[in-house]
Enzyme design. Structure first.
Site, PDB file in Angstrom:
ATOM      1  CG  PHE A 138      -1.862   1.052   1.158  1.00  0.00           C
ATOM      2  CD1 PHE A 138      -3.147   1.016   0.325  1.00  0.00           C
ATOM      3  CD2 PHE A 138      -1.792   2.340   2.102  1.00  0.00           C
ATOM      4  CE1 PHE A 138      -3.791   2.075   0.240  1.00  0.00           C
ATOM      5  CE2 PHE A 138      -2.610   3.575   1.666  1.00  0.00           C
ATOM      6  CZ  PHE A 138      -3.788   3.407   0.918  1.00  0.00           C
ATOM      7  CG  ASP A 223       5.414   3.897   1.848  1.00  0.00           C
ATOM      8  OD1 ASP A 223       5.393   4.536   3.038  1.00  0.00           O
ATOM      9  OD2 ASP A 223       4.487   3.613   1.218  1.00  0.00           O
ATOM     10  CE  LYS A 252      -1.385   5.790   7.552  1.00  0.00           C
ATOM     11  NZ  LYS A 252      -0.944   5.147   6.308  1.00  0.00           N
TER      12      LYS A 252
HETATM   13  C1  PLP Z   1      -1.193   5.254   4.740  1.00  0.00           C
HETATM   14  C2  PLP Z   1      -0.014   4.927   3.840  1.00  0.00           C
HETATM   15  C3  PLP Z   1       0.256   5.718   2.857  1.00  0.00           C
HETATM   16  C4  PLP Z   1      -0.811   6.715   2.168  1.00  0.00           C
HETATM   17  O1  PLP Z   1      -0.555   8.111   3.047  1.00  0.00           O
HETATM   18  P1  PLP Z   1      -1.668   9.240   2.972  1.00  0.00           P
HETATM   19  O2  PLP Z   1      -1.269  10.060   3.847  1.00  0.00           O
HETATM   20  O3  PLP Z   1      -3.117   8.566   3.358  1.00  0.00           O
HETATM   21  O4  PLP Z   1      -1.477   9.722   1.579  1.00  0.00           O
HETATM   22  C5  PLP Z   1       1.307   5.387   2.069  1.00  0.00           C
HETATM   23  N1  PLP Z   1       2.185   4.432   2.367  1.00  0.00           N
HETATM   24  C6  PLP Z   1       1.889   3.603   3.307  1.00  0.00           C
HETATM   25  C7  PLP Z   1       2.693   2.309   3.657  1.00  0.00           C
HETATM   26  C8  PLP Z   1       0.768   3.911   4.261  1.00  0.00           C
HETATM   27  O5  PLP Z   1       0.485   3.235   5.444  1.00  0.00           O
END
Ligand code: PLP
Length: 395
Positions: A138, A223, A252
């Protein structure tokens, strides 16, 4: 009831992009939140890994108050002291030498994808643009990030997707090597898959991926939007694996509740971005940067990471008692730090709903994986409470 009226109005005026639970949260302190009707909850969702030091941590609140009185926003056409301080704090506590700020995880990943393409094209030629990502990953909801996301359910209906992505099974380094073509520029992974269900790869996975990237001159993008800022018991998850990435994305937990994203990289890779190549109007503005500095300093001070590791061990131990109670329901218990999951053999949503009714906010991901991401300041008593609620609702 106040809540019901607000929910009716939400249904009337808000787009239906979320399937929301029928509660309206109004106030929070530490791990506790209260709804508009005064009901108390323990928040084991932590704003989906955002409220890393708890709700309304006094350090973060004070920093926001002070900054709000001083200066809310100025353009990135000028130097911004809190943004510079935040960049220094992130770089001195990570592999990175340069930072770029934006407003969310998806945007941080967009920046990383753009930088990787630009760097690889400049170094190795115009046909180097492809990025290998993992299935079940994700990376966010913008078009490039949702294309990087190796899950069709998030992509369906939005085709045509961005060209230039290839997917491989997560945890299998050989699959990455097998997917490399003359067009490959980078490999982009979550160190531990979050949305995909707290999927922890083998101990040597990232080391092997790092070696493959070095051998084929590919950038390794991690990420850490969900795993970063202490969530796994180290400031960044890559620290567990004895490697460093070339690019890392954060969001986050970074702002402790304030919306901020970051892309961090080395001096060498950052040089591909020159003035005018990338920008964000709000990115790293004074207000959110002040919130992020206070959050990071809190996470780095006061033994919070040690506490996170202790509580991570404790929650796993207590979840094992749930398995002893309901061995037929529990498939797996796993976690790193306070990034923890209880996998069950059925749809998790009814469990989540019953937990909410009994005052515990938990999250379910990938259908049957109950995910717990409390603030790093969570106490044993809070975990005991969660476990007693789970015991009751799973029975
Ligand atoms: C939540 C998340 C995203 C997206 O972040 P947003 O602030 O909602 O755009 C990207 N990568 C990972 C691993 C995430 O958990």
């Amino acid at each position: 009831m106040k809540g019901r009226a607000i929910i009716e109005e939400s249904d009337r005026y808000l787009m239906r992009t979320y399937d929301r639970f029928p509660i309206v949260l109004k106030k929070g302190r530490g791990i506790k939140v209260w709804d508009v009707d005064g009901k108390e909850y323990l928040d084991f969702t932590g704003g989906i890994a955002v409220n890393i030091v708890g709700h309304c941590h006094p350090n973060v609140v004070r920093a926001i108050q002070r900054q709000a009185e001083q200066l809310l926003h100025v353009s990135n056409l000028y130097h911004i002291e809190p943004q510079t301080s935040l960049a220094r704090l992130l770089c001195t506590n990570s592999f990175a030498e340069k930072a770029f700020f934006c407003n969310s995880g998806a945007e941080a990943n967009e920046a990383a994808i753009k930088l990787a393409r630009k760097y690889a094209k400049e170094c190795y030629g115009a046909d180097r643009f492809e990025i290998i990502t993992a299935l079940n990953s994700f990376h966010g909801r913008t078009l490039a990030a949702v294309t990087a996301t190796g899950q069709e359910k998030f992509q369906k209906g939005f085709e045509p997707l961005m060209p230039g992505f290839r997917y491989v099974p997560f945890g299998d380094a050989d699959a990455i090597e097998g997917a490399i073509t003359k067009n490959t520029s980078a490999v982009m992974l979550e160190p531990i898959q979050g949305e995909g269900g707290i999927i922890i790869p083998g101990e040597d996975y990232l080391k092997k991926v790092r070696e493959i990237c070095d051998k084929h001159k590919l950038l390794l993008i991690l990420d850490e939007v969900q795993t970063g800022i202490g969530r796994t018991g180290r400031l960044f998850a890559y620290e567990h694996y004895g490697i460093t990435p070339d690019i890392m994305t954060l969001a986050k937990g970074l702002g402790g509740g304030a919306p901020i994203g970051a892309m961090l990289t080395t001096e060498e890779v950052s040089s591909a971005f020159r003035p005018g190549n990338h920008a964000s109007t709000f990115g790293g503005n004074p207000l959110v940067s002040a919130a992020a500095i206070a959050t990071l300093e809190t996470v780095l001070g006061d033994g919070i990471l040690d506490h996170c590791n202790k509580m991570g061990t404790y929650i796993i131990k207590r979840l094992a008692q749930i398995r002893d109670y309901y061995p037929e329901q529990v498939v797996d218990i796993r976690g790193k730090g306070l990034f923890t999951a209880l996998e069950i053999n059925r749809d998790g949503m009814p469990v989540v709903k019953r937990c909410i009714e009994r005052g515990a906010l938990i999250n379910c991901t990938a259908g049957n994986i109950l995910r717990f991401m409390p603030p790093l300041t969570v106490e044993e008593g809070d975990i005991d409470h969660l476990v007693s609620v789970l015991k009751r609702v799973m029975g």
